[in-house]
Design a protein around this motif. Structure first.
Motif, PDB file in Angstrom:
ATOM      1  N   THR A  28      -4.567  34.119  55.401  1.00 40.48           N
ATOM      2  CA  THR A  28      -3.260  34.439  55.984  1.00 40.48           C
ATOM      3  C   THR A  28      -2.116  34.274  54.996  1.00 40.48           C
ATOM      4  O   THR A  28      -0.989  34.698  55.283  1.00 40.48           O
ATOM      5  CB  THR A  28      -2.981  33.547  57.208  1.00 40.48           C
ATOM      6  N   ALA A  29      -2.376  33.658  53.851  1.00 47.72           N
ATOM      7  CA  ALA A  29      -1.329  33.505  52.844  1.00 47.72           C
ATOM      8  C   ALA A  29      -0.941  34.867  52.282  1.00 47.72           C
ATOM      9  O   ALA A  29      -1.767  35.783  52.204  1.00 47.72           O
ATOM     10  CB  ALA A  29      -1.808  32.587  51.724  1.00 47.72           C
ATOM     11  N   SER A  30       0.316  34.993  51.892  1.00 46.94           N
ATOM     12  CA  SER A  30       0.782  36.243  51.300  1.00 46.94           C
ATOM     13  C   SER A  30       1.593  35.936  50.054  1.00 46.94           C
ATOM     14  O   SER A  30       2.155  34.855  49.908  1.00 46.94           O
ATOM     15  CB  SER A  30       1.638  37.035  52.295  1.00 46.94           C
ATOM     16  N   ARG A  31       1.621  36.916  49.161  1.00 47.26           N
ATOM     17  CA  ARG A  31       2.354  36.768  47.907  1.00 47.26           C
ATOM     18  C   ARG A  31       3.064  38.075  47.567  1.00 47.26           C
ATOM     19  O   ARG A  31       2.727  39.149  48.069  1.00 47.26           O
ATOM     20  CB  ARG A  31       1.406  36.391  46.752  1.00 47.26           C
ATOM     21  N   ASP A  32       4.014  37.959  46.673  1.00 46.60           N
ATOM     22  CA  ASP A  32       4.713  39.094  46.093  1.00 46.60           C
ATOM     23  C   ASP A  32       3.996  39.388  44.777  1.00 46.60           C
ATOM     24  O   ASP A  32       4.143  38.651  43.808  1.00 46.60           O
ATOM     25  CB  ASP A  32       6.168  38.692  45.868  1.00 46.60           C
ATOM     26  N   PHE A  33       3.191  40.434  44.739  1.00 43.50           N
ATOM     27  CA  PHE A  33       2.416  40.766  43.545  1.00 43.50           C
ATOM     28  C   PHE A  33       3.126  41.844  42.726  1.00 43.50           C
ATOM     29  O   PHE A  33       3.777  42.738  43.271  1.00 43.50           O
ATOM     30  CB  PHE A  33       1.020  41.260  43.930  1.00 43.50           C
ATOM     31  N   LEU A  34       2.972  41.737  41.404  1.00 40.57           N
ATOM     32  CA  LEU A  34       3.590  42.680  40.479  1.00 40.57           C
ATOM     33  C   LEU A  34       2.620  42.933  39.335  1.00 40.57           C
ATOM     34  O   LEU A  34       2.082  41.995  38.750  1.00 40.57           O
ATOM     35  CB  LEU A  34       4.898  42.100  39.934  1.00 40.57           C
ATOM     36  N   SER A  35       2.394  44.193  38.990  1.00 40.71           N
ATOM     37  CA  SER A  35       1.504  44.502  37.868  1.00 40.71           C
ATOM     38  C   SER A  35       2.182  44.157  36.559  1.00 40.71           C
ATOM     39  O   SER A  35       3.412  44.201  36.435  1.00 40.71           O
ATOM     40  CB  SER A  35       1.116  45.987  37.872  1.00 40.71           C
ATOM     41  N   THR A  36       1.391  43.816  35.556  1.00 38.08           N
ATOM     42  CA  THR A  36       1.960  43.514  34.243  1.00 38.08           C
ATOM     43  C   THR A  36       2.629  44.744  33.636  1.00 38.08           C
ATOM     44  O   THR A  36       3.610  44.626  32.898  1.00 38.08           O
ATOM     45  CB  THR A  36       0.878  42.987  33.284  1.00 38.08           C
ATOM     46  N   LYS A  37       2.133  45.915  33.967  1.00 38.69           N
ATOM     47  CA  LYS A  37       2.744  47.147  33.466  1.00 38.69           C
ATOM     48  C   LYS A  37       4.148  47.318  34.037  1.00 38.69           C
ATOM     49  O   LYS A  37       5.105  47.641  33.308  1.00 38.69           O
ATOM     50  CB  LYS A  37       1.878  48.355  33.829  1.00 38.69           C
ATOM     51  N   ALA A  38       4.290  47.084  35.339  1.00 40.41           N
ATOM     52  CA  ALA A  38       5.604  47.179  35.967  1.00 40.41           C
ATOM     53  C   ALA A  38       6.526  46.074  35.457  1.00 40.41           C
ATOM     54  O   ALA A  38       7.716  46.309  35.216  1.00 40.41           O
ATOM     55  CB  ALA A  38       5.469  47.099  37.484  1.00 40.41           C
ATOM     56  N   ALA A  39       5.975  44.877  35.285  1.00 37.91           N
ATOM     57  CA  ALA A  39       6.778  43.764  34.781  1.00 37.91           C
ATOM     58  C   ALA A  39       7.313  44.065  33.391  1.00 37.91           C
ATOM     59  O   ALA A  39       8.480  43.793  33.083  1.00 37.91           O
ATOM     60  CB  ALA A  39       5.944  42.485  34.759  1.00 37.91           C
TER      61      ALA A  39
END
Length: 308
Positions: free
Chosen positions: A204-215
């Protein structure tokens, strides 16, 4: 322009170096390996900065232990990361660059959060979550170096509170890896077996994920801008259960998924990108779930090409 990238061999560092070469081809790029410079050795770092005098610095290097590692070794995480930062900023204060990007972490936010999505003005309210405290405190401290650089030398800086990153260059460290690469490696081990995919927590945990390419794209957009503290994030929530289900489907795992309940960590962490959007429009183009699902498929195809 002479750009120094610390941590260039890491997942984000590799992507940033590729992007810098493509977008700022005239810049002189300094990306020494660990064998070329020990970032924990103050004299070695000073000699490097004195010799090269970089005008721009992306300081990405850190000793990351992962959820379990930070919880088990908070003092080691605090001390090792503080030593790295002290060596680097001691040299930069002596030979100031024009601009610095410092890679901090959303783990530095005080917990419980004042609001969701979490906003930059609230990041020092309270102590970080106990599972990330040593690492988080080392990152908090480094803001003082940046503010000193700006005060003395007018060095512009971005103090980036990075969200959970994923990418092709991520490394798996047994029990200490980032969540996406850890789940992908577990799926690889049980591929063609009847074993379930074991997932920490209850899903049930959630995170804000970001690709290294986008970063990397975001970071390059921030060059020469004096931003201060800002979330480097997508602002998009993805649940751990969603990721596990996608991996199980792509890998066609016969044993399904088993949530084992340990190391649940923080229930929800999603970042506000309102401030980030004032400095770069690129954040509005990011679709983290689409990129993450693509990363899962690519990973499986690379590991099992004949079965894809």
């Amino acid at each position: 322009m002479k750009i120094w990238v610390t941590g260039a061999s890491g997942s984000l560092g590799q992507e940033l170096v590729r992007s810098l070469k493509a977008t700022i081809p005239d810049a002189e790029l300094l990306a020494p390996s660990r064998s070329e410079i020990d970032l924990g050795d103050r004299e070695s770092v000073r000699n490097f900065v004195f010799t090269n005098k970089p005008t721009h610095v992306f300081h990405l290097a850190a000793k990351v232990f992962g959820i379990a590692g930070h919880k088990e070794q908070p003092a080691a995480s605090l001390i090792e990361n503080t030593l790295i930062d002290h060596s680097i900023f001691s040299a930069l204060l002596e030979f100031p660059p024009r601009w610095v990007y410092y890679s901090s972490t959303v783990a530095a936010y005080g917990y419980p959060y004042k609001s969701i999505p979490i906003e930059e003005n609230d990041w020092l309210i309270g102590n970080p979550h106990e599972s990330e405290m040593g690492y988080a405190f080392s990152k908090r401290h480094s803001l003082s170096y940046l503010e000193m650089l700006h005060s003395i030398s007018e060095t512009k800086f971005v103090y980036g509170l990075s969200t959970n990153l994923f990418g092709s260059g991520d490394r798996f460290l047994e029990g200490r890896g980032h969540v996406v690469i850890s789940l992908l490696e577990k799926a690889t081990r049980i591929y063609n077996s009847s074993d379930p995919l074991e997932v920490w927590g209850d899903g049930t945990a959630s995170r804000d994920f970001l690709s290294t390419k986008a970063a990397a794209g975001l970071l390059i957009d921030l060059v020469d801008k004096h931003v201060g503290i800002v979330n480097i994030a997508s602002g998009q929530q993805i649940f751990i259960k969603e990721i596990a289900n996608e991996i199980a489907e792509v890998f066609e795992l016969d044993g399904g998924i088993e949530f084992v309940g340990i190391n649940q960590g923080i229930t929800s962490r999603v970042c506000s990108t309102e401030k980030l959007e004032k400095f770069t429009s690129f954040v509005k183009e990011i679709n983290s779930k689409q990129e993450l699902w693509g990363e899962i498929r690519n990973y499986k195809e690379n590991r099992f090409p004949s079965h894809s």
